[in-house]
Design an enzyme around this catalytic site. Structure first.
Site, PDB file in Angstrom:
ATOM      1  N   TRP A   1      32.173  28.106   7.578  1.00  0.00           N
ATOM      2  CA  TRP A   1      32.742  26.797   7.936  1.00  0.00           C
ATOM      3  C   TRP A   1      33.492  26.931   9.259  1.00  0.00           C
ATOM      4  O   TRP A   1      33.732  28.046   9.716  1.00  0.00           O
ATOM      5  CB  TRP A   1      33.699  26.320   6.821  1.00  0.00           C
ATOM      6  CG  TRP A   1      33.816  24.818   6.774  1.00  0.00           C
ATOM      7  CD1 TRP A   1      34.894  24.063   7.139  1.00  0.00           C
ATOM      8  CD2 TRP A   1      32.816  23.892   6.346  1.00  0.00           C
ATOM      9  NE1 TRP A   1      34.617  22.728   6.966  1.00  0.00           N
ATOM     10  CE2 TRP A   1      33.351  22.599   6.485  1.00  0.00           C
ATOM     11  CE3 TRP A   1      31.502  24.034   5.870  1.00  0.00           C
ATOM     12  CZ2 TRP A   1      32.623  21.446   6.167  1.00  0.00           C
ATOM     13  CZ3 TRP A   1      30.778  22.890   5.550  1.00  0.00           C
ATOM     14  CH2 TRP A   1      31.334  21.622   5.696  1.00  0.00           C
TER      15      TRP A   1
ATOM     16  N   ASP B   1      38.674  21.728  15.804  1.00  0.00           N
ATOM     17  CA  ASP B   1      39.243  20.380  15.927  1.00  0.00           C
ATOM     18  C   ASP B   1      39.118  19.629  14.605  1.00  0.00           C
ATOM     19  O   ASP B   1      38.548  20.143  13.636  1.00  0.00           O
ATOM     20  CB  ASP B   1      38.532  19.610  17.057  1.00  0.00           C
ATOM     21  CG  ASP B   1      37.094  19.263  16.692  1.00  0.00           C
ATOM     22  OD1 ASP B   1      36.420  20.052  15.993  1.00  0.00           O
ATOM     23  OD2 ASP B   1      36.627  18.176  17.090  1.00  0.00           O
TER      24      ASP B   1
ATOM     25  N   GLU C   1      35.840  19.472  12.992  1.00  0.00           N
ATOM     26  CA  GLU C   1      35.325  20.765  12.528  1.00  0.00           C
ATOM     27  C   GLU C   1      34.147  21.253  13.350  1.00  0.00           C
ATOM     28  O   GLU C   1      33.240  21.904  12.836  1.00  0.00           O
ATOM     29  CB  GLU C   1      34.905  20.671  11.043  1.00  0.00           C
ATOM     30  CG  GLU C   1      35.820  19.822  10.201  1.00  0.00           C
ATOM     31  CD  GLU C   1      35.571  19.947   8.710  1.00  0.00           C
ATOM     32  OE1 GLU C   1      34.606  19.348   8.240  1.00  0.00           O
ATOM     33  OE2 GLU C   1      36.337  20.653   8.029  1.00  0.00           O
ATOM     34  N   GLU C   2      34.131  20.919  14.631  1.00  0.00           N
ATOM     35  CA  GLU C   2      32.950  21.234  15.436  1.00  0.00           C
ATOM     36  C   GLU C   2      33.205  22.206  16.584  1.00  0.00           C
ATOM     37  O   GLU C   2      32.365  23.049  16.876  1.00  0.00           O
ATOM     38  CB  GLU C   2      32.357  19.934  16.020  1.00  0.00           C
ATOM     39  CG  GLU C   2      31.771  19.038  14.953  1.00  0.00           C
ATOM     40  CD  GLU C   2      31.245  17.718  15.485  1.00  0.00           C
ATOM     41  OE1 GLU C   2      30.427  17.096  14.809  1.00  0.00           O
ATOM     42  OE2 GLU C   2      31.659  17.302  16.586  1.00  0.00           O
TER      43      GLU C   2
ATOM     44  N   GLU D   1      31.874   6.327   5.398  1.00  0.00           N
ATOM     45  CA  GLU D   1      32.369   7.005   6.590  1.00  0.00           C
ATOM     46  C   GLU D   1      31.957   6.251   7.852  1.00  0.00           C
ATOM     47  O   GLU D   1      32.748   6.034   8.758  1.00  0.00           O
ATOM     48  CB  GLU D   1      31.814   8.433   6.627  1.00  0.00           C
ATOM     49  CG  GLU D   1      32.244   9.241   7.821  1.00  0.00           C
ATOM     50  CD  GLU D   1      31.603  10.622   7.813  1.00  0.00           C
ATOM     51  OE1 GLU D   1      30.399  10.733   8.123  1.00  0.00           O
ATOM     52  OE2 GLU D   1      32.306  11.594   7.466  1.00  0.00           O
TER      53      GLU D   1
END
Ligand SMILES: *[C@@H]1O[C@H](CO)[C@@H](O)[C@H](O)[C@H]1NC(C)=O
Ligand SMILES: *[C@@H]1O[C@H](CO)[C@@H](O)[C@H](O)[C@H]1NC(C)=O
Ligand SMILES: *[C@@H]1O[C@H](CO)[C@@H](O)[C@H](O)[C@H]1NC(C)=O
Length: 511
Positions: free
Chosen positions: A150, A208, A211-212, A438
Site C-alpha cells: 500500500w 498524500d 495515497e498515490e 465517491e
C-alpha cells in the site's frame, strides 16, 4: 479624478452582475434538498460505524468504515484519515442545542477506545515503540493489521485523529459533562502519541491523502500544523505537557509557505509535483479542515491558509477552472459559475470523475470565507485574489470593502450564490435515494465508484452546516503566525506509550 472614475466604473460593473449569472438558484429547492439529504447523510454515517452500523457487520465498536463497498473498489476498511475527518462532524452535531444525543456520545467514546487499541497494533509501517506504526493508513474493520502492499506511511492520519479527539475533549470540557481527569485519562494518552508522531516525523516524506504520490503534501502539512497548535492548548487545559508542540508548530507553518506558486497564484499541492499541474482538491480540503472562524484573512505569506485569505481564494479559482473544460457535466458552467470538481485534472482513478466531497468542499471554503468576512466586517480584494473576485463581480478593483458599503453586499451576495452553486451541482447529481458515492460520471452525472462513502456524507454535513453559519470553535490560528523565516528542518524525538484508557463517567451513566 482617476479614483472617482474607477469608483464609477466599479459601480456600473456591479450593477450588471445578477443578470450575468446563468446559475439562478431556486432557493426553495436547494433548501428542501439540504433538509432531506441531511437526514440521509446522518443515517449514512451511522450505517458505516461499528458495531451497530447497519451496513458494516463485523466492524469493531467505534470503527468508522470508509464505505460498505467490498469490491471495485474494496473500501471495507477503516482509514485513520477518513475516520479523523468524520468524527468532528459527529462532535459538531452534539454541540447543536437540539441534539443532546447520548448515542452519539457512546459512538465517540467507542471511537476513542478503538483508537487506543489501533495505535498499539504493529503493522507494515512499524510499531508504536518508535511511533512509526502510527503512520499506517488503514486497518481491517475488526482491528487487525492490513498487510498487503500500500502507499505507506500516510502522515496525515495521526494529526487528524488528534484533532478529532481534541474536538471531542474540548466539547466535554466546555459542557462540563465529565471531569478534566476523565478527559485526561481517556483521550490524552492517544492524542499525546499522535502529537509526538507529528513533532518527530513531520519533515519526512509521506504518501498524500490520495495515497498515490510520495513527497511533501500540502494537506498533510496543514493538518499537522493545526494539530500541534490545538494540541498545545489542549495539553495546557488538562495540565499536561505537549512536548515539542510549541517548538515545532512554527516550523511546520514555515514549510506550509513553500507550496505557494506565486506565478500560478495557486498551491502546488505535492512536492515534487510528480508531473502534475499541482492544482488539487488537497488544497481546498486543507483550507476547510484548518478553517478557524476567528482567524484573520491576512498574514498572506506567513500565515495559515484560511478560506478567506487571498491565496486560498486565488487557488480556489485556479482549481475550479481546471475542471471546466474537462467534464461534460460542466458544459455551460463557465468562469464565475460553480462547476463539478474532482481531485485533480490528471486523475484517472476509477475513471477520474468529479467527486461529491471535493465539490462540496469547494462550496464549503466559500461559506467559511463568508463567515470570516461578516465577522471581520470587511472584504479585502488584493492583487492576488482579484481574478477570483473579478469572475463574480466584473470590474471590481483591489481595495477594502467595509460592511457598510454597497460593494460589500454585492460581493458577499455573489460569493454566496457561487457557493450555493456547488451544492446545486451536488443536488443535480445525487440519485433519488440520496446515497452519496465517491464520484459521479463526468458526462452523465450518474454515481460511480464506492457507494455510501462515509467521507462524502461527512462533507455534505460540514458544507451545509457552514452554509447555516454553524462553525467549529477556534483552534488558535490567530496566535499561530506569522511563520518564522528561514525555515528549519528540525524535529524532536517522540515518546510513545500504549494508551490505557480509564473509565468514562458519561459512558457509565449511559449503560
Ligand atoms: C479480521 O478480518 C480480516 C479481513 O476480513 C480476516 O482476514 C481476519 O481473519 C480477521 N481476524 C480476526 C481475528 O477476526
Ligand atoms: C523539511 O523541511 C524543509 C524546511 O521547511 C523543507 O524545505 C523540506 O521540503 C521538508 N521536507 C519534507 C519531506 O517535509
Ligand atoms: C460590520 O462589522 C462590524 C465588525 O465585525 C460589526 O460590529 C458590525 O455590526 C457590522 N455591521 C453590519 C451592518 O453588519
Amino acid at each position: 479624478m482617476k479614483l472617482r472614475y474607477l469608483i464609477l466604473l466599479k459601480t456600473l460593473a456591479i450593477g450588471v452582475i445578477p443578470s450575468s449569472h446563468p446559475n439562478t438558484n431556486d432557493q426553495t429547492t436547494l433548501t428542501e434538498f439540504i433538509e432531506k439529504e441531511t437526514s440521509i447523510a446522518w443515517q449514512g454515517i451511522l450505517n458505516n460505524i461499528g458495531a451497530d452500523g447497519a451496513l458494516v457487520q463485523g466492524a469493531h465498536p467505534g470503527i468508522v468504515v470508509a464505505s460498505p463497498s467490498k469490491s471495485n473498489p474494496d473500501y471495507f476498511y477503516t482509514w485513520t484519515r477518513d475516520a479523523g475527518l468524520t468524527i468532528p462532524a459527529i462532535v459538531a452535531r452534539l454541540t447543536q442545542p437540539a441534539n443532546d444525543d447520548h448515542a452519539l456520545d457512546r459512538i465517540l467514546q467507542q471511537y476513542a477506545t478503538s483508537q487506543a487499541t489501533q495505535q498499539a497494533i504493529s503493522n507494515p509501517s512499524g510499531s508504536l515503540t518508535d511511533g512509526t506504526g502510527l503512520g499506517e493508513p488503514k486497518f481491517h474493520v475488526n482491528l487487525t493489521e492490513f498487510t498487503s502492499p500500500w502507499g505507506r506511511p500516510q502522515r496525515d492520519g495521526p494529526p487528524l485523529r488528534a484533532s478529532a479527539l481534541i474536538a471531542y475533549g474540548n466539547h466535554l470540557l466546555t459542557t462540563g459533562q465529565t471531569t478534566t481527569l476523565a478527559v485526561a485519562s481517556n483521550l490524552w494518552p492517544i492524542v499525546r502519541n499522535d502529537l509526538a508522531y507529528v513533532t518527530q516525523y513531520w519533515n519526512e516524506s509521506t504518501f498524500d491523502l490520495w495515497e498515490e504520490v510520495r513527497g511533501s503534501s500540502f494537506f498533510t502539512t496543514a493538518v499537522q500544523h493545526k494539530a500541534l497548535v490545538e494540541g498545545e492548548a489542549f495539553a495546557h487545559a488538562l495540565g499536561e505537557d505537549c512536548r515539542g508542540c510549541a517548538h515545532i508548530a512554527p516550523q511546520i507553518l514555515c514549510h506550509l509557505q513553500e507550496y505557494w506558486d506565486g506565478g500560478a497564484r495557486a498551491v502546488r499541492t505535492n512536492l515534487p509535483t510528480s508531473g502534475r499541474s499541482g492544482l488539487d482538491a488537497n488544497s481546498i480540503l486543507a483550507a476547510v479542515h484548518t478553517f478557524d472562524p476567528e482567524a484573520p484573512c491576512s498574514l498572506e505569506d506567513r500565515g495559515t491558509f484560511q478560506p478567506c485569505s487571498s491565496r486560498a481564494l486565488a487557488n480556489h479559482k485556479a482549481f475550479v477552472d481546471s475542471f471546466r473544460a474537462l467534464y461534460g457535466v460542466n458544459r455551460g458552467r463557465g468562469v464565475g459559475t460553480a462547476a463539478a470538481v474532482g481531485r485533480y485534472a490528471e486523475d484517472v482513478y476509477q475513471g477520474g470523475h468529479p467527486w461529491y466531497l471535493t465539490t462540496l468542499a469547494a462550496g464549503e471554503q466559500l461559506y467559511d470565507a463568508l463567515y470570516q468576512w461578516d465577522r471581520q466586517g470587511v472584504i479585502a480584494v488584493t492583487a492576488v485574489s482579484l481574478p477570483f473576485f473579478r469572475d463574480l463581480v466584473p470590474g471590481i478593483i483591489p481595495g477594502s470593502y467595509f460592511n457598510s458599503s454597497d460593494e460589500y453586499v454585492t460581493i458577499r451576495d455573489a460569493v454566496r450564490q457561487y457557493a450555493d452553486g456547488f451544492l446545486l451541482v451536488v443536488q443535480e447529481y445525487t440519485p433519488e435515494g440520496g446515497g452519496l458515492a465517491e464520484q459521479f460520471d463526468r458526462d452523465i452525472g450518474r454515481p460511480v465508484s464506492a457507494v455510501d462513502l462515509t467521507w462524502s456524507f461527512a462533507a455534505f454535513l460540514t458544507a451545509t452546516a457552514r452554509r447555516r453559519g454553524e462553525v467549529p470553535p477556534s483552534w488558535g490560528a490567530l496566535g499561530a503566525g506569522p511563520a518564522p523565516a528561514p525555515c528549519r528542518a528540525t524535529s524532536i524525538p517522540g515518546h510513545y506509550a500504549t494508551p490505557v484508557v480509564g473509565s468514562w463517567r458519561v459512558h457509565d451513566e449511559l449503560r
